[in-house]
Design a protein around this motif. Structure first.
Motif, short mmCIF file in Angstrom:
data_model
loop_
_atom_site.label_atom_id
_atom_site.label_comp_id
_atom_site.label_asym_id
_atom_site.label_seq_id
_atom_site.Cartn_x
_atom_site.Cartn_y
_atom_site.Cartn_z
N ALA A 1 47.71 72.13 68.83
CA ALA A 1 46.64 71.91 67.86
C ALA A 1 47.21 71.21 66.63
CB ALA A 1 46.00 73.24 67.45
N TYR A 2 46.47 70.23 66.14
CA TYR A 2 46.85 69.50 64.94
C TYR A 2 45.77 69.70 63.87
CZ TYR A 2 50.07 66.74 67.90
OH TYR A 2 51.05 66.32 68.76
N VAL A 3 46.20 69.64 62.61
CA VAL A 3 45.26 69.58 61.50
C VAL A 3 45.57 68.31 60.72
CG1 VAL A 3 44.27 70.73 59.50
CG2 VAL A 3 45.26 72.11 61.34
N ALA A 4 44.60 67.40 60.69
CA ALA A 4 44.72 66.17 59.92
C ALA A 4 43.90 66.31 58.64
CB ALA A 4 44.24 64.98 60.73
N ALA A 5 44.48 65.94 57.51
CA ALA A 5 43.79 66.09 56.24
C ALA A 5 44.47 65.23 55.19
CB ALA A 5 43.78 67.55 55.79
N GLU A 6 43.73 64.84 54.18
CA GLU A 6 44.32 64.09 53.08
C GLU A 6 45.28 64.96 52.27
OE1 GLU A 6 44.17 60.97 52.64
OE2 GLU A 6 42.66 60.55 54.17
N ARG A 7 44.95 66.22 52.13
CA ARG A 7 45.76 67.13 51.32
C ARG A 7 46.54 68.08 52.23
NH1 ARG A 7 43.75 68.29 45.68
NH2 ARG A 7 44.91 70.21 46.02
N ALA A 8 47.84 68.18 51.96
CA ALA A 8 48.67 69.06 52.77
C ALA A 8 48.29 70.52 52.56
CB ALA A 8 50.14 68.84 52.43
N ASP A 9 47.87 70.88 51.34
CA ASP A 9 47.53 72.28 51.11
C ASP A 9 46.27 72.68 51.87
OD1 ASP A 9 45.97 70.66 49.48
OD2 ASP A 9 46.17 71.90 47.69
N ASP A 10 45.30 71.78 51.99
CA ASP A 10 44.11 72.09 52.78
C ASP A 10 44.50 72.37 54.23
OD1 ASP A 10 42.46 71.75 50.62
OD2 ASP A 10 41.69 69.79 51.23
N ALA A 11 45.36 71.52 54.78
CA ALA A 11 45.78 71.69 56.18
C ALA A 11 46.61 72.95 56.36
CB ALA A 11 46.57 70.46 56.63
N GLY A 12 47.50 73.22 55.41
CA GLY A 12 48.35 74.40 55.52
C GLY A 12 47.57 75.70 55.47
N LEU A 13 46.59 75.76 54.58
CA LEU A 13 45.76 76.96 54.49
C LEU A 13 44.97 77.16 55.78
CD1 LEU A 13 44.44 76.55 50.84
CD2 LEU A 13 45.96 78.35 51.65
N ALA A 14 44.41 76.06 56.31
CA ALA A 14 43.65 76.16 57.56
C ALA A 14 44.54 76.62 58.70
CB ALA A 14 43.02 74.81 57.89
N ALA A 15 45.75 76.06 58.78
CA ALA A 15 46.67 76.42 59.86
C ALA A 15 47.06 77.89 59.79
CB ALA A 15 47.91 75.54 59.81
N GLN A 16 47.22 78.43 58.59
CA GLN A 16 47.58 79.84 58.46
C GLN A 16 46.46 80.74 58.97
OE1 GLN A 16 50.81 81.25 57.06
NE2 GLN A 16 49.80 82.49 58.61
N ASN A 17 45.23 80.40 58.63
CA ASN A 17 44.10 81.18 59.14
C ASN A 17 43.99 81.05 60.65
OD1 ASN A 17 43.29 82.31 56.76
ND2 ASN A 17 41.49 81.02 56.48
N MET A 18 44.28 79.86 61.17
CA MET A 18 44.24 79.65 62.62
C MET A 18 45.28 80.52 63.32
SD MET A 18 43.75 75.51 62.48
CE MET A 18 43.77 75.17 64.25
N GLU A 19 46.47 80.61 62.72
CA GLU A 19 47.51 81.45 63.33
C GLU A 19 47.10 82.92 63.32
OE1 GLU A 19 52.26 82.45 62.95
OE2 GLU A 19 50.95 82.51 61.20
N LEU A 20 46.52 83.38 62.21
CA LEU A 20 46.10 84.78 62.13
C LEU A 20 45.03 85.07 63.17
CD1 LEU A 20 46.64 87.38 60.55
CD2 LEU A 20 44.83 86.70 58.97
N MET A 21 44.09 84.14 63.34
CA MET A 21 43.07 84.31 64.37
C MET A 21 43.71 84.32 65.75
SD MET A 21 39.98 84.75 65.40
CE MET A 21 38.91 84.43 63.98
N ALA A 22 44.64 83.40 65.99
CA ALA A 22 45.31 83.34 67.28
C ALA A 22 46.00 84.66 67.59
CB ALA A 22 46.31 82.19 67.30
N ALA A 23 46.68 85.22 66.60
CA ALA A 23 47.37 86.50 66.81
C ALA A 23 46.40 87.60 67.19
CB ALA A 23 48.15 86.87 65.56
#
Length: 263
Positions: A181-203
């Motif tokens: 899974a990839y997250v593409a975004a203009e802002r790295a913080d937007d992508a990082g926050l989304a990825a962290q929530n995705m990981e928590l959901m995955a767990a």
């Protein structure tokens, strides 16, 4: 795009006015009114006790009664879950279920973004993983075959990874994960926050995740890979290997003492 207020439902309580980030609402003649355009954060929708507020163009059927974490998740249990997460580097071969992928993507979608831009693009590759691998490794191989002075600096770091992959040893970039899974975004913080929530959901779904900076960098730098991923103009900011873990961890791992400042 403006929000809409159903005058028949509105009770003029002013809760939306008080909570509006842009001060774009007022109560007039006992009914909330819109003064101008806003960032469409949805707070007015969420705070209204009578469901009088809506945003045309948004899926209002997706709105449901809220379940704040403080009311539904025990803090000690959540902290233990966070402590129990591991970066997974060994995966079972079974594919990730479509429903599980949907939950992971929705967790990313609902993550906060700066100025409510909601500009993240979420890309999952599972059925097309063999093609993605081919494009990545072929692209890296082509760059490493260039004369020394023409090789991109970043590509040189991938030489041992390509050598091992070609020799049938460990695939350092993909690690036999069934999905990426990839997250593409203009802002790295937007992508990082989304990825962290995705990981928590995955767990929570019994899935394991590895945040893979090496694969993200190669995918971003290789035009054929970006085209395959349909990333558009947005840079690839985060990459997650995703699958069912082939290893279990009966204990949490230790950490250094926290570097906290509390005043």
């Amino acid at each position: 795009m403006l929000i809409e207020i159903d005058a028949e439902r509105c009770i003029g309580c002013g809760r939306c006015v008080a909570d509006c980030v842009g001060s774009n609402l007022l109560v007039e003649d006992g009914t909330a009114r819109v003064k101008g355009r806003c960032i469409l954060c949805g707070h007015c929708v969420a705070v209204c006790p009578t469901a009088a507020v809506s945003i045309p163009g948004y899926d209002m059927a997706d709105v449901e009664p809220s379940a704040p974490a403080g009311e539904t998740i025990d803090a000690a249990d959540l902290l233990r879950a966070i402590k129990s997460r591991r970066s997974v580097r060994s995966f079972k071969p079974e594919p990730v279920g479509r429903q599980e992928l949907e939950f992971v993507l929705q967790a990313g979608r609902y993550t906060a973004t700066a100025k409510n831009a909601q500009g993240c693009r979420f890309i999952v590759v599972q059925d097309g993983l063999a093609e993605l691998k081919r494009l990545v490794w072929d692209g890296i191989g082509d760059l490493l075959a260039l004369p020394a002075e023409e090789k991109p600096r970043w590509a040189k770091l991938y030489k041992p990874f390509l050598r091992d992959a070609q020799a049938g040893k460990q695939d350092f970039l993909f690690r036999d994960a069934p999905a990426v899974a990839y997250v593409a975004a203009e802002r790295a913080d937007d992508a990082g926050l989304a990825a962290q929530n995705m990981e928590l959901m995955a767990a929570s779904l019994g899935l394991g995740v590895l945040f893979n900076g090496y694969l993200c960098r190669a995918s971003e730098e290789l035009p054929a890979v970006r085209a395959f991923l349909e990333a558009g103009e947005k840079p690839l900011q985060m990459c997650l290997l995703l699958g069912y873990p082939a290893v279990s961890y009966p204990r949490t791992a230790p950490r250094l003492p926290g570097d906290f400042v509390v005043k």
